[in-house]
Design a protein around this motif. Structure first.
Motif, PDB file in Angstrom:
ATOM      1  N   MET A  37     -13.988 -61.162  43.277  1.00 38.72           N
ATOM      2  CA  MET A  37     -13.934 -59.760  43.688  1.00 38.72           C
ATOM      3  C   MET A  37     -15.195 -59.450  44.480  1.00 38.72           C
ATOM      4  O   MET A  37     -16.304 -59.688  43.997  1.00 38.72           O
ATOM      5  N   PRO A  38     -15.062 -58.960  45.680  1.00 41.63           N
ATOM      6  CA  PRO A  38     -16.239 -58.757  46.533  1.00 41.63           C
ATOM      7  C   PRO A  38     -17.172 -57.693  45.976  1.00 41.63           C
ATOM      8  O   PRO A  38     -16.753 -56.749  45.331  1.00 41.63           O
ATOM      9  N   TYR A  39     -18.464 -57.949  46.236  1.00 41.02           N
ATOM     10  CA  TYR A  39     -19.484 -56.993  45.801  1.00 41.02           C
ATOM     11  C   TYR A  39     -19.249 -55.608  46.402  1.00 41.02           C
ATOM     12  O   TYR A  39     -19.615 -54.593  45.824  1.00 41.02           O
ATOM     13  N   ALA A  40     -18.638 -55.573  47.565  1.00 40.90           N
ATOM     14  CA  ALA A  40     -18.496 -54.301  48.283  1.00 40.90           C
ATOM     15  C   ALA A  40     -17.671 -53.280  47.515  1.00 40.90           C
ATOM     16  O   ALA A  40     -17.808 -52.080  47.734  1.00 40.90           O
ATOM     17  N   LEU A  41     -16.795 -53.767  46.619  1.00 36.23           N
ATOM     18  CA  LEU A  41     -15.971 -52.829  45.855  1.00 36.23           C
ATOM     19  C   LEU A  41     -16.816 -51.942  44.956  1.00 36.23           C
ATOM     20  O   LEU A  41     -16.446 -50.807  44.649  1.00 36.23           O
ATOM     21  N   PHE A  42     -17.961 -52.464  44.489  1.00 38.54           N
ATOM     22  CA  PHE A  42     -18.774 -51.710  43.540  1.00 38.54           C
ATOM     23  C   PHE A  42     -20.153 -51.358  44.072  1.00 38.54           C
ATOM     24  O   PHE A  42     -20.963 -50.803  43.340  1.00 38.54           O
ATOM     25  N   ILE A  43     -20.440 -51.741  45.336  1.00 42.16           N
ATOM     26  CA  ILE A  43     -21.733 -51.384  45.914  1.00 42.16           C
ATOM     27  C   ILE A  43     -21.598 -50.045  46.610  1.00 42.16           C
ATOM     28  O   ILE A  43     -20.843 -49.899  47.574  1.00 42.16           O
ATOM     29  N   LEU A  44     -22.242 -49.045  46.075  1.00 39.99           N
ATOM     30  CA  LEU A  44     -22.234 -47.723  46.682  1.00 39.99           C
ATOM     31  C   LEU A  44     -23.513 -47.013  46.289  1.00 39.99           C
ATOM     32  O   LEU A  44     -24.159 -47.369  45.305  1.00 39.99           O
ATOM     33  N   LYS A  45     -23.843 -46.012  47.047  1.00 40.62           N
ATOM     34  CA  LYS A  45     -25.068 -45.269  46.779  1.00 40.62           C
ATOM     35  C   LYS A  45     -24.775 -43.910  46.155  1.00 40.62           C
ATOM     36  O   LYS A  45     -25.635 -43.045  46.100  1.00 40.62           O
ATOM     37  N   GLN A  46     -23.545 -43.763  45.680  1.00 40.71           N
ATOM     38  CA  GLN A  46     -23.153 -42.503  45.058  1.00 40.71           C
ATOM     39  C   GLN A  46     -23.698 -42.418  43.642  1.00 40.71           C
ATOM     40  O   GLN A  46     -23.729 -43.403  42.903  1.00 40.71           O
ATOM     41  N   ARG A  47     -24.164 -41.273  43.254  1.00 40.31           N
ATOM     42  CA  ARG A  47     -24.601 -41.033  41.891  1.00 40.31           C
ATOM     43  C   ARG A  47     -23.460 -40.416  41.082  1.00 40.31           C
ATOM     44  O   ARG A  47     -22.663 -39.655  41.611  1.00 40.31           O
TER      45      ARG A  47
END
Length: 675
Positions: A29-39
């Motif tokens: 599963m790519p890291y991009a699915l869970f990489i976000l800067k949202q709090r």
């Protein structure tokens, strides 16, 4: 030309990378699915978002580690794949049949932690790899099918009303087609709910607490010299009122396979003026002996406030211990045997001793004439004819069986005698059998305890009482067009609809038979027979038996309304009993006083009772001996299905023999050339 080649190469490379990405996407599963800067303002918001993303890709995440942030530590939560870690067996070798694991050591990890300013949560991907393929479906995965609080509350409310788990699941699926809950999770919610209700109480403590809380009349006995409970008898408070209103006919019958302790459950039922069945009491009996049945009958008698109104008729099957107990405890009560069971047993013996040909049918026809004979001389004449028929055909075994087994009790089932008993149409134990079936339908299996049986019987009894009240109201407030004539003016609305229908059926019979009356309705039902009805312009209210005029259970008659002494017991003040108990208490030593205290605590504080349940009768896996019964094929463990009766076993044996003979004859016919 070179430009076209470059374009083709780039297109081919794009296709290759796309196929490669599609191939390995389920595993990594790519890291991009869970990489976000949202709090996320709350931890629950973060976890919901993460789990929604993972479930959309057919993966399930669970909490593997967390810290609440006590003692100045930072609060965090680590989420991992449900297949994380490795299974460590706790026994060697770990080869227990039916066990399994889903642990594969999947390294996928996400970490949620509070921000430095403590104003929200942020997410970090510790390891974004899955070393297994994505699930094709999440049905059967524990977390994916977990019930939310609303659905769990819905299931619990349905469990309180004894809705079967399969119907609960169907209801959830109808409300939410995407629901992934399985039937096992429904069972788990119901089990945890029952455990939370009982808390730390034992089975007997919980049962006694519920009995006291619902104001039940109950009696218990323990094994001599121990705290193991032997018998327990309970009766609903409204059932006691009904019994005092309709004490005329009582039906008693035992049923089995209602609890894991394999104790017989004796159910005592009666009937109302509106032809409704009600349960008087339930009794878990330690052993089906005369002494135990006497105790049950004495408990039943104590429910009657006026001992001059004891049951006039009791209907049972041919249980010799119960017959003996009834003759001792209820000497003035007429005892009838279930005619349906008698006819079935006689038919089975006829098939066994006489056969299944035309002569056997003639024998059974003669038996029916014998039972239905209206007078004693006719009964004796039919018996002589039946005996001679069997004697001439060398079938004396059948005649001997009828004589020694049933005709010794002829006054209890033959119509030459029962037609002179006011049994209100009850000559079989079918009402008790129907009550057993309703109870077992709610229990669903025989692996519960007496408290579970009480829960089911309480719900069933409450529903029956509602139906009985409704039938009373219909009799008082609804007028059938058939009974609007002046002939019924004096009794219409004051007696049950069943009573009116019986009178109308008697009038119809009289017209069909030309006015000939056998006075049967008057003697067996307490209603005017055909010859009396012919003399009436309007049926007088006094001609109806009080049984049919009772349309309420609120008024419970007593022997003497001016006296508090009923059945030799003072039901008012308890000063004499308290003084006697105080004197007895002071006369004991320390051990005896402690025993009295425990017994008193069991009365006013049932949850502190020291009574305990009997030992479980666990079946071993050894091979049964020759004379022991085997578990029938296709019969589930915990099944409520009763064991077959003797007549059913005989029918099965005869059918098997006929099938074998037919197969043998067909084989012989094929060899001889016959068609």
């Amino acid at each position: 030309m070179s430009l076209i080649c470059i374009i083709l190469i780039m297109y081919s490379l794009h296709k290759f990378l796309h196929a490669l990405f599609a191939l390995f996407m389920p595993c990594f599963m790519p890291y991009a699915l869970f990489i976000l800067k949202q709090r996320f303002p709350l931890k629950d918001d973060l976890m919901k978002w993460v789990r929604d993303i993972s479930m959309a890709n057919n993966f399930v995440l669970v909490t593997t580690k967390s810290d609440s942030g006590a003692k100045g530590r930072k609060e965090y939560v680590i989420l991992g794949c449900e297949k994380h870690g490795a299974y460590i067996p706790y026994r060697e070798p770990d080869l227990v049949e039916g066990t399994s694991t889903q642990k594969t050591g999947c390294p996928f990890r996400l970490k949620g932690r509070r921000t430095k300013d403590d104003k929200g949560w942020w997410l970090k991907v510790m390891d974004g790899r899955h070393i297994h393929l994505a699930a094709e479906s999440l049905v059967g995965h524990n977390y994916a099918g977990r019930l939310n609080s609303e659905a769990k509350e819905d299931v619990i409310n349905q469990a309180k009303t004894w809705v079967p788990p399969r119907k609960m699941l169907a209801s959830l699926k109808e409300k939410d087609p995407s629901n992934l809950t399985t039937i096992q999770q429904i069972y788990g919610v119901c089990k945890r709910f029952r455990q939370s209700v009982r808390g730390s109480l034992t089975e007997i403590q919980y049962l006694l607490k519920k009995l006291d809380g619902e104001k039940y009349v109950h009696f218990e006995r323990n094994e001599p010299g121990s705290e193991v409970i032997r018998d327990i008898f309970w009766a609903h408070p409204n059932a006691v009122k009904l019994f005092n209103t309709f004490p005329y006919v009582v039906i008693m019958d035992c049923t089995y396979k209602t609890s894991k302790y394999k104790l017989p459950l004796l159910e005592i039922v009666g009937l109302t003026s509106t032809d409704k069945t009600y349960s008087i009491a339930f009794y878990y009996i330690g052993s089906e002996t005369t002494e135990d049945y006497i105790w049950a009958l004495e408990c039943m008698k104590s429910l009657i406030s006026d001992q001059s109104r004891l049951p006039r008729v009791i209907v049972t099957d041919r249980d010799l211990a119960l017959l003996s107990a009834a003759s001792q405890s209820l000497p003035t009560t007429t005892h009838l045997l279930c005619l349906w069971h008698i006819n079935k047993c006689v038919l089975a013996k006829c098939k066994e001793y006489v056969g299944t040909d035309d002569f056997a049918q003639e024998v059974m026809d003669k038996w029916a004439e014998l039972v239905d004979a209206p007078t004693v001389p006719e009964f004796e004449a039919h018996w002589i004819e039946l005996f001679n028929m069997c004697k001439h055909k060398h079938k004396l075994k059948f005649a001997t069986y009828c004589s020694t087994t049933w005709l010794v009790h002829k006054q209890k089932f033959a119509k030459a005698w029962t037609n002179h008993v006011m049994h209100f149409g009850t000559t079989t134990s079918n009402r008790a059998e129907g009550a057993h079936a309703s109870l077992k339908l709610m229990l669903r299996n025989s692996k519960g305890d007496p408290a579970t049986s009480w829960d089911a019987s309480h719900s069933l009894t409450t529903n029956r009482h509602t139906e009985i009240v409704a039938s009373f109201e219909r009799s008082m407030n609804k007028i059938d067009h058939l009974f609007k004539t002046p002939f019924y003016t004096n009794i219409r609305g004051f007696v049950s609809i069943k009573c009116l229908k019986l009178i109308d059926a008697e009038l119809t019979r009289m017209r069909a038979c030309g006015g000939r009356c056998d006075c049967l309705l008057r003697e067996t039902h307490g209603l005017p027979c055909g010859c009396q009805l012919a003399d009436y312009e309007r049926i007088p209210y006094e001609a109806i038996h009080p049984f049919w005029k009772s349309l309420s259970w609120e008024h419970v008659p007593v022997a003497d309304t001016g006296s508090s002494d009923i059945c030799g017991l003072n039901h008012g003040e308890m000063h004499p009993e308290v003084e006697a108990l105080t004197r007895y208490f002071h006369s004991l030593d320390t051990g005896g006083q402690s025993m009295v205290r425990r017994k008193l605590q069991a009365i006013y504080c049932p949850e502190r009772s020291t009574l305990c349940t009997p030992e479980l009768r666990i079946k071993s896996n050894r091979t049964p001996k020759l004379k022991e019964s085997k578990q029938p094929k296709g019969r589930a463990i915990g099944s409520l299905t009763r064991d077959p009766s003797a007549f059913e076993l005989t029918d099965k044996k005869i059918k098997k023999e006929k099938k074998s003979i037919a197969a043998l004859m067909g084989h012989s016919a094929g060899q001889d050339g016959w068609p």
